[in-house]
Design an enzyme around this catalytic site. Sequence first.
Site, PDB file in Angstrom:
ATOM      1  N   ARG A  33      68.830  27.334  51.392  1.00 10.51           N
ATOM      2  CA  ARG A  33      69.790  26.969  52.444  1.00 10.51           C
ATOM      3  C   ARG A  33      71.049  27.820  52.382  1.00 10.51           C
ATOM      4  O   ARG A  33      71.681  28.081  53.407  1.00 10.51           O
ATOM      5  CB  ARG A  33      70.128  25.480  52.342  1.00 10.51           C
ATOM      6  CG  ARG A  33      68.907  24.607  52.681  1.00 10.51           C
ATOM      7  CD  ARG A  33      69.212  23.140  52.512  1.00 10.51           C
ATOM      8  NE  ARG A  33      68.018  22.323  52.698  1.00 10.51           N
ATOM      9  CZ  ARG A  33      67.935  21.049  52.336  1.00 10.51           C
ATOM     10  NH1 ARG A  33      68.984  20.446  51.777  1.00 10.51           N
ATOM     11  NH2 ARG A  33      66.829  20.372  52.544  1.00 10.51           N
ATOM     12  N   ARG A  46      58.807  20.223  44.678  1.00  8.76           N
ATOM     13  CA  ARG A  46      58.878  18.889  45.259  1.00  8.76           C
ATOM     14  C   ARG A  46      57.781  18.692  46.296  1.00  8.76           C
ATOM     15  O   ARG A  46      57.628  19.508  47.200  1.00  8.76           O
ATOM     16  CB  ARG A  46      60.256  18.679  45.920  1.00  8.76           C
ATOM     17  CG  ARG A  46      61.392  18.879  44.941  1.00  8.76           C
ATOM     18  CD  ARG A  46      62.742  18.624  45.554  1.00  8.76           C
ATOM     19  NE  ARG A  46      63.777  18.814  44.545  1.00  8.76           N
ATOM     20  CZ  ARG A  46      65.077  18.626  44.739  1.00  8.76           C
ATOM     21  NH1 ARG A  46      65.514  18.237  45.933  1.00  8.76           N
ATOM     22  NH2 ARG A  46      65.932  18.802  43.756  1.00  8.76           N
ATOM     23  N   GLU A  90      72.716  20.785  53.564  1.00  9.34           N
ATOM     24  CA  GLU A  90      73.086  20.392  52.207  1.00  9.34           C
ATOM     25  C   GLU A  90      72.658  21.482  51.220  1.00  9.34           C
ATOM     26  O   GLU A  90      71.471  21.777  51.092  1.00  9.34           O
ATOM     27  CB  GLU A  90      72.405  19.063  51.864  1.00  9.34           C
ATOM     28  CG  GLU A  90      72.712  18.583  50.455  1.00  9.34           C
ATOM     29  CD  GLU A  90      71.756  17.479  50.000  1.00  9.34           C
ATOM     30  OE1 GLU A  90      71.273  16.714  50.863  1.00  9.34           O
ATOM     31  OE2 GLU A  90      71.496  17.410  48.788  1.00  9.34           O
ATOM     32  N   ARG A 121      63.296  23.164  54.213  1.00 10.68           N
ATOM     33  CA  ARG A 121      62.700  22.202  53.275  1.00 10.68           C
ATOM     34  C   ARG A 121      61.409  22.779  52.754  1.00 10.68           C
ATOM     35  O   ARG A 121      60.430  22.904  53.486  1.00 10.68           O
ATOM     36  CB  ARG A 121      62.467  20.866  53.980  1.00 10.68           C
ATOM     37  CG  ARG A 121      61.987  19.749  53.058  1.00 10.68           C
ATOM     38  CD  ARG A 121      61.904  18.427  53.784  1.00 10.68           C
ATOM     39  NE  ARG A 121      63.203  17.961  54.222  1.00 10.68           N
ATOM     40  CZ  ARG A 121      64.037  17.238  53.472  1.00 10.68           C
ATOM     41  NH1 ARG A 121      63.694  16.897  52.256  1.00 10.68           N
ATOM     42  NH2 ARG A 121      65.200  16.862  53.944  1.00 10.68           N
ATOM     43  N   SER A 179      74.490  18.931  45.653  1.00 13.73           N
ATOM     44  CA  SER A 179      74.643  17.500  45.491  1.00 13.73           C
ATOM     45  C   SER A 179      75.199  17.330  44.089  1.00 13.73           C
ATOM     46  O   SER A 179      74.570  17.740  43.127  1.00 13.73           O
ATOM     47  CB  SER A 179      73.268  16.854  45.620  1.00 13.73           C
ATOM     48  OG  SER A 179      73.375  15.511  45.962  1.00 13.73           O
TER      49      SER A 179
END
Length: 420
Positions: A388, A260, A347, A275, A350
């Site tokens: 994470r 990403r 997070e 991130r 999802s």
Amino acid sequence: MLDVRFIRDNAALVKEAVHNKNEKADIDRILELDAQKRKLQFDYDTKRAEQNRVSKQVPILKKQGLDASGLIAEMQKIAAEVKAIGQTLGEITAQLDAALLVVPNVPHPSVPIGRDESDNELVHEWGEKRKFDFVPKDHLALADGKLLDFKRPAKLTGSGFAGYTGVGALLERALINFMLDFHVQKHGYNEISLPYIVSRTTMTGTGQLPKLEDDMYHISEDDLFLIPTAEVPVTNYYANEILKNDQIPQKFVAYSPCFRREAGSYGKDTKGLQRLHQFNKVEMVRFSEPDVSYDVLEEMVRDAEDLLQALELHYRVVTLATGDLSFASAKTYDLEVWAPGTGRYLEVSSVSNFEAFQARRANIRYRDANDKVSYVHTLNGSGLATPRTFIALIETWQNADGSISIPEALRPYLYGMEQI
RNA sequence: GGAGAGGUGACCGAGUUGGCUUAAGGUGCACGCCUGCUAAGCGUGUGUGGGGGCAACUUCACCGAGGGUUCGAAUCCCUCCCUCUCCGCCA
């Protein structure tokens, strides 16, 4: 993509959804294009029918030895008309299709309406924040230079890339294998491994394109993209197919790296592993019959939760508000795990139901009990994102001396080590 | 990367001197008949999507994708994609 007929019949609802999702899409223009298209289609069909009918008489005349040149001359005119209408029809259709591609999915009625993540709703929590009798370190203090290396990967590529070293690399691999095994053996998923590079069409099928092109790594020479999640190849696995009975319901689990660009998020959550431009993730993807897809959604949340529970990590589950919901999703739950050193919930999963939104784009259908062909519902959820989870794991299980205990479930994947 | 072959309905497989092909035929599937049961046999049906219509129905498109030629294209021309075989390169 929404069915244009649904938009036609529920224009107000769709407009409201666009607004609640903070999206932009010109619904009135779509309605207008749709009306134009249908009228053109009717004109085209009528003319074409005439053309087909008369053209068949040419060989009949010829066979009787009669002159067909008058008929042919007449048909030349009609052929030109058909061509002209067809051209306009093609243009309008292209405009309509392009407009439809940027209309977001409509949120499920149970989704809380809100502007952003501050309006997300807590569903429940599991476990509690661990109490320390020392000051817990964050994952950088604990692991940088030991289990992790940020400096040299930045040298190799740039910022936003991480390295796992030694036991750290083993621990990351252990997490991946643990998660895959868990889903396969305890939750009955089929493991699958697909390409990490996909075409523009594939990226459009799941809804990443055209909207999020700036967030994707693009290989311009071949017009291919590095996947941002295994959702993309796995969901598109059945693109342009009508699924057979043994293919639906279907539950896949796939490990993949995720790429990403994170355009526009500079300076946000940049610390350590939080991130990254490249990270590993285990992803669940389900193909469901429409009437049970929301049961499947709940089941997937539990499947992801099981992992965190097995790792004995405190977490909470939230329902995303409309403003935080992704473009393609109708309803999403986030799993946020507690990272005591960082002092935040992160997070790690999802879980979303896309209903028929992706299926319509990717053209994935099935035959229902009455043999009627209709679109499947697609769902996916992380189970889980590695970095994470890694953060929460080492921050939660750290000891005063800087060592890290290994939760029992993970030990078989770490050569039986109880602590590292 | 070079050379060659090929992409047709759920599947197999005809059709490429353009026009009774509304895509032959077969297999599979569904229903019916026949039948002590099964098998065989016989008959009928069997794609997807769009438009119009309350409906029965009707019409258009689709033979890898997209263009073109023609009154008319699965069939001719152009571009692209994919699969297979051989060669080259290579983990």
